[in-house]
Design a protein around this motif. Structure first.
Motif, PDB file in Angstrom:
ATOM      1  N   GLU A 129      49.389  37.700  34.141  1.00 30.53           N
ATOM      2  CA  GLU A 129      49.393  36.254  34.381  1.00 30.53           C
ATOM      3  C   GLU A 129      50.201  35.872  35.617  1.00 30.53           C
ATOM      4  O   GLU A 129      49.953  34.832  36.228  1.00 30.53           O
ATOM      5  N   LYS A 192      43.591  41.196  36.408  1.00 31.62           N
ATOM      6  CA  LYS A 192      43.636  39.753  36.694  1.00 31.62           C
ATOM      7  C   LYS A 192      42.332  39.289  37.347  1.00 31.62           C
ATOM      8  O   LYS A 192      41.850  38.178  37.097  1.00 31.62           O
ATOM      9  N   GLU A 196      41.146  38.637  32.193  1.00 28.85           N
ATOM     10  CA  GLU A 196      42.071  39.207  31.209  1.00 28.85           C
ATOM     11  C   GLU A 196      41.541  40.555  30.742  1.00 28.85           C
ATOM     12  O   GLU A 196      40.384  40.913  30.989  1.00 28.85           O
TER      13      GLU A 196
END
Length: 463
Positions: A129, A192, A196
């Protein structure tokens, strides 16, 4: 110059770039080293052992998923048909000498291994993330992450062999390289780019959701049809590129010279250095390309007269930490699906990836077939693996104009040292390949997006 743009490479990146330019009125020429289009996608009708029946084989990239929006949009616009990958029934895994089955997406590990795996995946997702997709080297702790292999990360954050081995299989099957070969920053960036981890792993809802009825190679044929066959030269590797006074000259192996205002080099980064450039490319660009090895992959298809595994309650999906096969999946039509043509036989397809490709690439195709039949018998606890009616495999490492599959990977230290300009044009030279995409690196979606991005760069400059 004769053309607005010359494109080197007629894979999905080169073709999608070419199509975008042609649609905007540009005069282009595509120069392709192979005697075919499609790059790392290719499909052929392969005869079975009886030399009578045949089946469609996707030799290269074949799946698309629901979050691969661009390729799905293009396929739908062309009216291409695709069907869901068969995924009903139990999945099989063989990890650490323990053969087991599981339903859904949660692997069958000892409870302590499951806890370990979940904690590690949470850690991975938290790092994913934070990745800056446009500039991964600007990610928090980028230098530290780029200095370690994925294997080093596993030693640091996993305490059970079953969890570590599960992640090793993931890396081997998704990146076609081993955990000790790849930078952790690169793998986080790769994940990424797909959104995901689940998007990479899962069949339903993931990157393996659908298969094209006529094979993914149809896309390349449709692209070329819209570009025009007069705008492509096959069987001519580009050997020399000169970029002087706003004119790019491309010389091919047969000595022909083509001139244009711009050039897109749409081949894997590791192959870009096979071309000579004048003036020479910046040293960091050269270093980046020579440190971008291709993954190691042998893809196989094993055909049967009926999908016996479905009758036994299996999905056909299997993962194993012991080769030759690391990942296996059902490639046949799902029950009740009416294909427009009867050309897809029941099949299990799979991958000999990473170290398994290195080891089994030394054997003959017949030896691989025999070993894979034995492994299927072991995994499914049957002898029906030996009832195959046909077999085909392709070692992408031996493909001169790909050098491996699915894509390139980056060892430690490369992204932060040399990656900063990986998508930046050099003079009038622009770069495209799935490795250089910002979304879905390593996939057909990434190849198309990368090609369209390079074409947009040129159109913006021309305007």
């Amino acid at each position: 110059p004769t053309f607005d743009a010359i494109i080197i490479g007629a894979g999905l990146s080169g073709l999608s770039a070419g199509l975008k330019l042609v649609q905007q009125g540009c005069n282009i020429m595509i120069v392709e080293a192979r005697d075919r289009i499609g790059g790392r996608t290719n499909a052929e009708m392969i005869y079975m052992d009886d030399q009578n029946t045949s089946s469609l084989v996707n030799i290269g990239g074949m799946w698309i998923g629901p979050t691969q929006f661009r390729i799905k949009e293009i396929a739908d616009n062309y009216g291409l048909k695709y069907f869901p990958t068969y995924d009903d029934g139990s999945n099989i895994q063989n990890i650490g000498g323990k053969l087991s089955t599981y339903d859904g997406n949660t692997p069958s590990l000892p409870w302590i291994g499951l806890v370990d795996l979940q904690l590690m995946l949470w850690k991975v997702q938290a790092l994913v993330e934070k990745i800056d997709l446009e500039n991964p080297w600007n990610t928090e702790n980028a230098a530290e992450l780029d200095s370690m292999t994925v294997e080093s990360f596993l030693h640091k954050y996993s305490w059970t062999n079953s969890a570590a081995e599960t992640f090793r299989i993931f890396c081997r099957t998704v990146c076609s390289a081993e955990t000790y070969q790849m930078s952790m920053l690169w793998v986080l960036y790769y994940i990424k780019s797909a959104g995901e981890l689940d998007h990479l792993i899962n069949i339903e809802g993931g990157a393996q959701a659908w298969l094209f009825e006529d094979g993914s190679f149809e896309l390349s044929k449709l692209f070329l049809n819209d570009i025009g066959t007069d705008n492509i030269i096959l069987g001519q590797p580009a050997t020399y590129i000169e970029d002087v006074n706003d004119i790019v000259s491309v010389t091919t192996e047969d000595g022909n010279v083509y001139t244009a205002r711009k050039c897109i080099i749409a081949v894997p980064p590791s192959l870009c250095n096979n071309i000579k450039y004048s003036p020479k490319l910046p040293i960091n660009r050269q270093r980046f390309m020579e440190r971008f090895p291709m993954g190691s992959m042998i893809k196989f298809h094993m055909f049967f007269d009926h999908p016996w595994w479905r009758e036994m309650g299996y999905s056909g999906s299997a993962v194993s930490d012991k080769g030759p096969v690391s990942f296996l999946v059902d490639e046949g039509l799902p029950p009740g699906y009416e294909a427009s043509e009867d050309k897809i036989l029941p099949a299990l397809t799979g991958f000999l990836a990473g170290k398994d490709a290195t080891e089994w690439g030394e054997k003959t195709s017949e030896e691989r077939r025999e070993a894979i039949e034995e492994q299927i018998n072991f995994l499914f606890k049957t002898d029906l693996g030996s009832s195959s009616i046909g077999y085909y495999d392709f070692d992408w490492r031996l493909d001169e104009w790909s050098g491996g599959c699915y894509a390139g990977y980056l060892p430690p230290g490369v992204l932060c040292s040399y990656g900063m300009d990986m998508r930046e044009p050099v003079g009038n030279l622009h770069w495209a390949s799935t490795e250089l995409s910002i979304e879905w690196v390593g996939y057909m979606e990434g190849a198309i997006l990368s090609g369209e991005r390079a074409a947009t760069e040129i159109l913006d400059l021309m305007n």
